[in-house]
Structures are given as C-alpha cells and as structure tokens.
Scaffold this active site. Structure first.
Site, PDB file in Angstrom:
ATOM      1  N   GLU A 194      -5.435   4.225  -6.383  1.00 20.70           N
ATOM      2  CA  GLU A 194      -4.681   5.195  -6.446  1.00 20.70           C
ATOM      3  C   GLU A 194      -5.225   6.624  -5.551  1.00 20.70           C
ATOM      4  OE1 GLU A 194      -7.559   7.959  -7.603  1.00 20.70           O
ATOM      5  OE2 GLU A 194      -7.976   5.333  -8.335  1.00 20.70           O
ATOM      6  N   GLU A 216      -9.645   4.716  -5.767  1.00 22.86           N
ATOM      7  CA  GLU A 216      -9.235   4.246  -3.941  1.00 22.86           C
ATOM      8  C   GLU A 216      -8.237   2.333  -4.426  1.00 22.86           C
ATOM      9  OE1 GLU A 216     -11.497   4.095  -0.834  1.00 22.86           O
ATOM     10  OE2 GLU A 216     -11.458   5.856  -0.766  1.00 22.86           O
TER      11      GLU A 216
END
Lengths: 359, 359
Positions: free
Chosen positions: B175, B318
């Site tokens: 994310e 991430e």
C-alpha cells in the site's frame, strides 16, 4: 595462548567506522523515512564498515562446512547414528542435503572439510584437514588436547585462506557432526555460566527420557573437566569438538581478512561466541541468519547480544541458514545501490513546510 | 453484506488437505530429521494445499499496491505531507522506491493502482481504480460510505483478476497512503477490541507529542463512529481507508483463485485480518513476511495467530517485505524439489538399530 591463534587475532582490526557513516548517510538520503528499512539498513552499514566502502553486491559466496565426529556419542546423547556424520558429509558434495540445495538456489558454493571424522575415506569434494579420528568422550575427560584444539582452529584458518584466495565476497559457517548439539551446549554453559537445563535441547530429535540423560551427561562433563571460561580454547578443548574449534577459527580468520561472515544456527553461533570471546572485534564481521529452534538459542543470543533476522524454527544445522541470509544481504545491497534519493521537488513546498520543520 | 463481496467469498474453498499431506510425507522422507527445516517445510506444505499439488517453483510473482489518501491527515496524525502518497506512487512506476528495488532483486513485478488518491493525474504505469479523491476525516464521521467501501473491495478483486490473467504464481499485498498507520490502527482496535495505546505507534516517524495526539484522535474516531466489530466492511468504511478495503479485497480474491498471497507489514496485515474475519478460510492462503516495527504488530499477530518468518524491524510499508518473503517461498520450493531422499544404505545397519527403533 598459542602463537598461530594469536597471530590471526593480531591481524583483526575494528570495522571502518567512517565507511559505515558514509553508508548511513546515503541510506538516510533515500526516498523513505530514515531507518524504515530496519535491519536491511543495518546490514548495509555493517558491510560498509567491513569492506571499507559501500558494498553494492556480494557476488561470490560460499558456505564453509567443518565436519567431525564427537566422542560424546559413546554416552548415547544423540538421536542419530554416528555414521551420519560421514554420510551427510558425502551427501553435501553430491548437492543433496538441505544446505546444498539452499546454497544452489542462493548461488553459493560449498567448501566441505573433514576436520575430524571417525573413519578414513577418500572423497575428492572433501578437504582433508583431519585432526584426529573423532574426539574423546568429554563425560570422562577432555574431548581433545590443547594442541589438537589449536590444530582444529588452524584448519578453520586454512579454509578461510582458500576462500579468500578463491575471491569469495562473503562466507557462511556450517557444520556436520552427530552429537554436536551436546558439545555446543557444553561450550555455551562453560562460556556463559548458563544452567544446563537452559542450554540443552533435543537436538535433531530426542525423546524426553534421552533429553534428561543428555543433560546429566553434559553436567557431568562440565564438572569433571572444569573448563576455564576465560580461555575459550580451553573450553573447546575440554567439552567442545573439532568442528566447533574449526568454526571458531573461521570466524577469527574471516575478521582478520575483513570478510563478512554469516553464522548459521545453534552450533555455528556457539563457535561465533567463542571467537568473539577470544577477540571482541570479531563481532563487527558477523551476521546472524536465523534463531535455531534449539532451546539454548535464547541464552546464546543474550550472550551474543545480537538478534537474528530470520525466525524459521530450523534445527538442521549444516550451515543451512547461511544461504538464506545471503539473500537478505543481497536485499541490503540492492537497497543502498538502487533506491533513488529523496527528491523534495516531487512533493513541493507543502513538504518543506510540514515535514522538514518537524525535523 | 454486499453481493459482490458475498460472491467472491462463496468461491473460497479450504486448501487441499490431501495435497498438503502428500507434501508433508515427501518432506519427511528427505535426508534430514523430520521437521528440521521448520517454517520452510510449513511453507511447502501450505503451498501444496493452496495449489492442490506439490509446488516446485513460483516463477511469476507480483506485488499489488493499492494507493489512496486518508482524510484523517487533516487531523495532523501523519509525519509526512499528503503529497507523498502521489509522489511515491509515481516513484513505484519508476522503480525507485524500497519495494520497487527489492521486487526487482527478487524477480517480481509491481502492479500499482490508484484506489483513492486525492489529486487527478495521468500516469501510464498506474491503474486508475479511484473510488474517490481521498476519504473523509474519520475523527469527525465515517471515512467513507458503505458503497464506497464495497467499490474499493471490488478494486482489489479487479487487481487479482488482472494478476491471475497475467499468470502470476504468487502475489504480495502492499500500500501507499500517508496516514494509513492511523486508519490501520483504528481498524485493528475496532476488529479486536485492542486498546488504542497498544495499537497506535509513530508510523513513519512521529514525535512523542504527536504520538499522543494521534492516539487521542484515533480514540475519538472510534467513539464517534462506533464501528461494528462483527462487520469488517463496516469497520473499514467507518475508520479505514480505500487502500485497506482494496487490500482486504485482494486477500479474498486471491483465496478464491487459489493464489498464494503474501502480506507485508502492519497495514497489509490489518487488511489480511479483516479478510480473514470475513472468511476464515482465507487464512490458508496467506503467508506473512515480516514483523513490522509498528507497536501494534504484537496485538495484530495475536489476532492473526500467525508468526512471521522475518524480523527486520522494517516500517516502510509499500509491500516492501513481500519480495523478501518470495525468496523464502523459493527456498521452500527448492527444499521439496531438490533435496534427496534419506538413503538408509548410506548409514548402514547401525542406523536401523539406533534410529529407527527410537521412532
């Protein structure tokens, strides 16, 4: 202390703090919050200190495996037959064992040395550095003479000489020797004062009854040999094994050659502790791989004051955690080599207002 | 419950226990003590259950990244400016960020989707699955409507459709969204009843003062929205984010497609928990990567009842832990594919006497 060991210790320098600082500075300028890649950043910083410059790749890697038999098996402490030491040593060279398969995946070679297997044999893939045909049963007296311990350390030095000459960028430290969770537990107890109950586990798979017996035998070995905690060579000679001595030698020689060196599980880490007790600067060259499922691991990690990056509940030995750790070191190299610097222009004026003022 | 979500849940079957048993049997016959490769063996067994057969390689892998902005940033909970969400999303497509660099090393692709970034932009490497221009501030009311939450779940379904069509063998879940440790902490508290103090940390780097403020704001958001713990979609709609909803959708759809799915750190694991609460069979398809340094990790791992294999103290998000975990899955495949069976002839009669009789 013996001259050969003293000579290697005298060549060990602390890691290069300035190179580590340069690596840290570079990492802090990359497009991520400072420190947010955790141990991968620590690895990159440590590698820079070892090599004296930022390390962008560790292309050539090798797991060094010291194989030897342990006289303590005569006391019935191990779950497997002693013949396994030789059988697995030969299986390494055929690429069949856990460490061999993982090393192949990680692009690593194996260097296998007989430093004290019971029987004589001829195998072209195994270095003959045999000190003796197995150690003696340490429940009844010293496992080996001090001269033999020094000779086994020198076998480790010789393995690192070969690894350095072959141009390896990083090495791992593994072992094969039925009975060596017993010797490693005894060395751990002797070096740290850790109680036998905390240091001794089931090894590759003992029953509850056999575990109690193993603890008794190790306690007996410690009390009859009275190893000197301040002298790791004495400790290894009295209650250790040729494999542990050779591995301790590998750690010392790797530090002397400024070669990053990866420890495997319980036995390999006990050897690392012995080397660090001989020369504390060795610690700056050692990377842990995984926390062995062996119960002595907790006491061992406290003594090392280090935390392994992998929790895989492995208890195979052989150096099987080293190839996995090589992959993590690769990740650390990729981060410092390939990540882009933080570009403030990307986020504009708002960034400078909100973030930079927070420090 | 919405029909689109119910339809995906209805397609989720438990993993194939017989295939897992076959993998376990093969592992137990290899030249090592049974179970001694720990979590690597567990991974091989789990992969077999997911795919219905022993898995010898996961050649094609991709990290799916859901990017969105969070209205809670208006309350001043984040250490970085909201512009970073877009800036880093674009940096993914240039291969510059932590996850991009690690994915490249691990031979993995990235699939980046905008599921709710504040601004409009045009970037060919980013899928446009935008639900809205950021969520609302959940300290003052629901972050999104239930319809929007369902739409974000569907964005996740759509990402997995694309991944399956592209032939990936394993996916990771990442994310990007400034403020999403706040939303993830709130979702964790709402789903588990965990106290705010245990679930809320510094994110990418808050001061002590800002941390106290963040805790107060999250507590306020929980008390004003009263999310229904028994309804994860309600929880995510009220105090979550579009990224968390899309990630929960990814886990559900991956399980429905029998695709192994790797969670990253805190936020990705919170989304996994939400998906598992929606459908407990999802758990059989999820592999953890690392234990985030975010303090809510302990409560989160208790709620998941799982232990990650990596302890890297990472807190980048991430999806940066996923490529590292892909390497561990590769190791698991190498073990079950390449290790030789135990050959009793190697160790002779002594072995059968001493080992086999011990069981």
């Amino acid at each position: 202390m013996n001259e050969a060991i003293l000579k290697v210790i005298s060549q060990i320098q602390p890691p290069d703090a300035q190179a580590s600082a340069r690596a840290q500075q570079k990492l802090d300028g990359l497009c991520k919050p400072p420190g947010s890649l955790g141990k991968l950043e620590e690895m990159a910083v440590k590698l820079a200190g070892i090599r004296g410059d930022i390390v962008t790749a560790l292309s050539r890697r090798c797991v060094l495996i010291a194989a030897a038999d342990n006289g303590i098996c005569q006391a019935g402490v191990a779950s497997a037959a002693q013949e396994f030491t030789l059988a697995q040593t030969l299986a390494f060279t055929r690429g069949e064992t856990g460490v061999a398969v993982l090393a192949k995946y990680a692009g690593a070679d194996l260097m296998v040395a007989d430093v004290g297997i019971l029987s004589d044999f001829d195998a072209p893939g195994v270095l003959n550095l045999k000190v003796a045909h197995g150690t003696k049963n340490f429940a009844e007296g010293p496992a080996m003479t001090r001269e033999q311990a020094v000779q086994a350390f020198c076998a480790g030095f010789s393995m690192v000489e070969r690894a350095a000459a072959a141009g390896y960028d990083v090495i791992g430290v593994g072992e094969m020797g039925i009975g060596n969770t017993s010797t490693a537990s005894a060395v751990l107890c002797a070096l740290t004062g850790c109680p036998v109950e905390d240091a001794v586990g089931r090894g590759a798979g003992l029953t509850e009854e056999k575990l109690a017996r193993k603890r008794n035998i190790i306690a007996q070995g410690l009390s009859c040999n009275r190893p000197d905690a301040s002298d790791p060579v004495d400790v290894i000679a009295k209650v250790g094994g040729f494999d542990i001595a050779a591995m301790a030698g590998i750690y010392l020689a790797a530090a002397a050659k400024r070669l990053p060196v990866v420890a495997d599980g319980f036995i390999s880490c006990v050897a690392a502790l012995a080397a660090i007790r001989l020369c504390p600067d060795v610690k700056g060259y050692v990377f842990l791989s995984h926390a062995s499922a062996e119960p002595g691991t907790a006491a061992l990690m406290r003594a090392l004051d280090m935390e392994p990056p992998l929790r895989l509940d492995m208890r195979l030995g052989e150096g099987s955690g080293c190839p996995v750790a090589f992959l993590l070191l690769d990740c650390a190299c990729a981060v410092i080599r390939d990540m882009a610097p933080l570009n403030l222009a990307d986020v504009g004026e708002e960034y400078t207002k909100t973030v930079l003022k927070q420090g």
